[in-house]
Motif scaffolding. Structure first.
Motif, PDB file in Angstrom:
ATOM      1  N   UNK A   1       0.834  -1.211   0.000  1.00 48.15           N
ATOM      2  CA  UNK A   1       0.000   0.000   0.000  1.00 48.15           C
ATOM      3  C   UNK A   1       0.863   1.254   0.000  1.00 48.15           C
ATOM      4  N   UNK A   2       1.990   1.215   0.717  1.00 53.36           N
ATOM      5  CA  UNK A   2       2.936   2.329   0.710  1.00 53.36           C
ATOM      6  C   UNK A   2       4.082   1.960  -0.242  1.00 53.36           C
ATOM      7  N   UNK A   3       3.827   2.135  -1.532  1.00 49.52           N
ATOM      8  CA  UNK A   3       4.802   1.713  -2.540  1.00 49.52           C
ATOM      9  C   UNK A   3       6.095   2.517  -2.460  1.00 49.52           C
ATOM     10  N   UNK A   4       5.996   3.804  -2.096  1.00 50.89           N
ATOM     11  CA  UNK A   4       7.185   4.641  -1.994  1.00 50.89           C
ATOM     12  C   UNK A   4       8.118   4.124  -0.903  1.00 50.89           C
TER      13      UNK A   4
ATOM     14  N   UNK B   1       3.728  -2.648  -9.874  1.00 49.72           N
ATOM     15  CA  UNK B   1       4.424  -3.288  -8.763  1.00 49.72           C
ATOM     16  C   UNK B   1       5.918  -3.329  -9.054  1.00 49.72           C
ATOM     17  N   UNK B   2       6.709  -3.782  -8.093  1.00 51.21           N
ATOM     18  CA  UNK B   2       8.162  -3.767  -8.222  1.00 51.21           C
ATOM     19  C   UNK B   2       8.677  -5.166  -8.548  1.00 51.21           C
ATOM     20  N   UNK B   3       9.604  -5.212  -9.494  1.00 50.09           N
ATOM     21  CA  UNK B   3      10.160  -6.471  -9.979  1.00 50.09           C
ATOM     22  C   UNK B   3      11.650  -6.492  -9.660  1.00 50.09           C
ATOM     23  N   UNK B   4      12.082  -7.480  -8.870  1.00 56.29           N
ATOM     24  CA  UNK B   4      13.479  -7.551  -8.441  1.00 56.29           C
ATOM     25  C   UNK B   4      14.083  -8.867  -8.910  1.00 56.29           C
ATOM     26  N   UNK B   5      14.968  -8.832  -9.900  1.00 53.52           N
ATOM     27  CA  UNK B   5      15.637 -10.069 -10.345  1.00 53.52           C
ATOM     28  C   UNK B   5      16.568 -10.595  -9.263  1.00 53.52           C
ATOM     29  N   UNK B   6      16.744 -11.902  -9.208  1.00 51.47           N
ATOM     30  CA  UNK B   6      17.742 -12.487  -8.320  1.00 51.47           C
ATOM     31  C   UNK B   6      18.469 -13.598  -9.068  1.00 51.47           C
ATOM     32  N   UNK B   7      19.735 -13.769  -8.717  1.00 55.16           N
ATOM     33  CA  UNK B   7      20.572 -14.762  -9.388  1.00 55.16           C
ATOM     34  C   UNK B   7      21.201 -15.673  -8.340  1.00 55.16           C
ATOM     35  N   UNK B   8      22.330 -15.248  -7.772  1.00 53.97           N
ATOM     36  CA  UNK B   8      22.986 -16.070  -6.760  1.00 53.97           C
ATOM     37  C   UNK B   8      22.216 -16.035  -5.444  1.00 53.97           C
TER      38      UNK B   8
END
Length: 324
Positions: free
Chosen positions: A254-257, A275-282
């Motif tokens: 709800x508080x995206x900031x 929405x926020x998209x966060x790639x991850x690898x290791x």
């Protein structure tokens, strides 16, 4: 779970296999090398025109190769084609059942035609070993009550099961399945695969599969991805999926900031819905979540599927060829 015997000699050995059709500028099969081991479920994947059907036709002695070495069940393709045919079973895309006969009559004519048993005019006159084998396989494949019904009343899934039963009467060391579930509904496909896995487990049969249903390869021990007659990838489904880097977490709050501020060091991307998209690898999704204190309204973890890996590998091949 695989029944493949670790350290065993390959039941299928292919080395430098080439098939070039007359006057064709390119080879349909262009130097394929692979080994398949006893008890494996081996998936042979690729787009249309990749060379799958040509390869399986050569391995089953239906088509002559141009060059290369092929050994099936220890027999050399050039010198012992008859012995190879005695040790394999084949189910092609198009059904080959006589719908005017019962299921058992289809089996009886098949074994007589291939010299497995001599023909008798009725089931009860067939040898006890034949009757025992029919009873065993019809039980494994869920066809017991239907073996004396006319095939024309069978569903598509039941017909496929009958073809599997008929093929296993010898029984073969290797079962070649060329698009075995093509045209079947989802329930029939699932049922057939349940029975095929039981056959693999209880009979110790090696299954060599071609299919366009990528999810059917999820449970394979190994996959070969072929393209333009060459092996593009060979390994387990998990290692194939590991070729993709499309691993990410989708988050929203709800508080995206405030969420964006907490994730600033991870450089989140904005997804299509905001929405926020966060790639991850290791790192793992847990590493990303450990940064977050703000209450979340959305949490989705995306891991690459086998189909995504398949499309990615084939597409990358197209890009590389276009650039060369």
């Amino acid at each position: 779970m695989t029944t493949a015997r670790v350290g065993a000699d390959p039941v299928i050995h292919v080395e430098g296999l080439v098939k070039r059709y007359h006057q064709s500028p390119t080879a349909a099969v262009d130097g394929i090398d692979l080994d398949v081991y006893p008890g494996e479920l081996f998936a042979f994947l690729g787009p249309n025109g990749a060379g799958k059907t040509t390869t399986i036709s050569i391995l089953t002695t239906a088509l002559a190769k141009t060059s290369g070495v092929v050994r099936i069940a220890g027999y050399d393709l050039d010198r012992q084609a008859r012995e190879i045919r005695e040790n394999i079973g084949i189910i092609f895309q198009d059904p080959s059942l006589d719908e005017h006969l019962t299921a058992e009559e289809n089996v009886r004519f098949h074994v007589a035609l291939y010299g497995v048993y001599g023909y008798r005019p009725s089931y009860r006159l067939m040898p006890a070993s034949y009757r025992k084998r029919v009873e065993e396989l019809s039980s494994i494949l869920g066809l017991g009550p239907d073996m004396f019904r006319l095939v024309r009343g069978f569903s598509g899934g039941m017909k496929r099961k009958l073809e599997v039963l008929r093929t296993l009467m010898h029984p073969p060391k290797v079962l070649f399945l060329d698009e075995p579930t093509l045209g079947l509904d989802a329930v029939s496909r699932q049922s057939l695969w349940t029975h095929l896995r039981r056959v693999q487990r209880e009979e110790g049969t090696t299954i060599f599969l071609t299919t366009h249903y990528i999810e059917e390869a999820e449970t394979a021990d190994r996959i070969a991805l072929v393209r333009h007659g060459r092996i593009l990838f060979l390994g387990s489904p998990e290692s194939m999926k590991a070729t993709m880097t499309a691993r990410y977490v989708i988050l929203d709050a709800p508080d995206r900031a405030a969420l964006r501020s907490e994730l600033a060091d991870l450089h989140p991307e904005v997804a299509e819905d905001g929405s926020l998209k966060i790639p991850f690898h290791e790192e793992t999704p847990q590493t990303i979540l450990s940064h977050i204190r703000v209450p979340l309204s959305v949490l989705r973890i995306h891991m690459p599927t086998l189909e995504e890996a398949y499309v990615g590998l084939v597409t990358d091949g197209d890009v590389e060829e276009a650039a060369s």
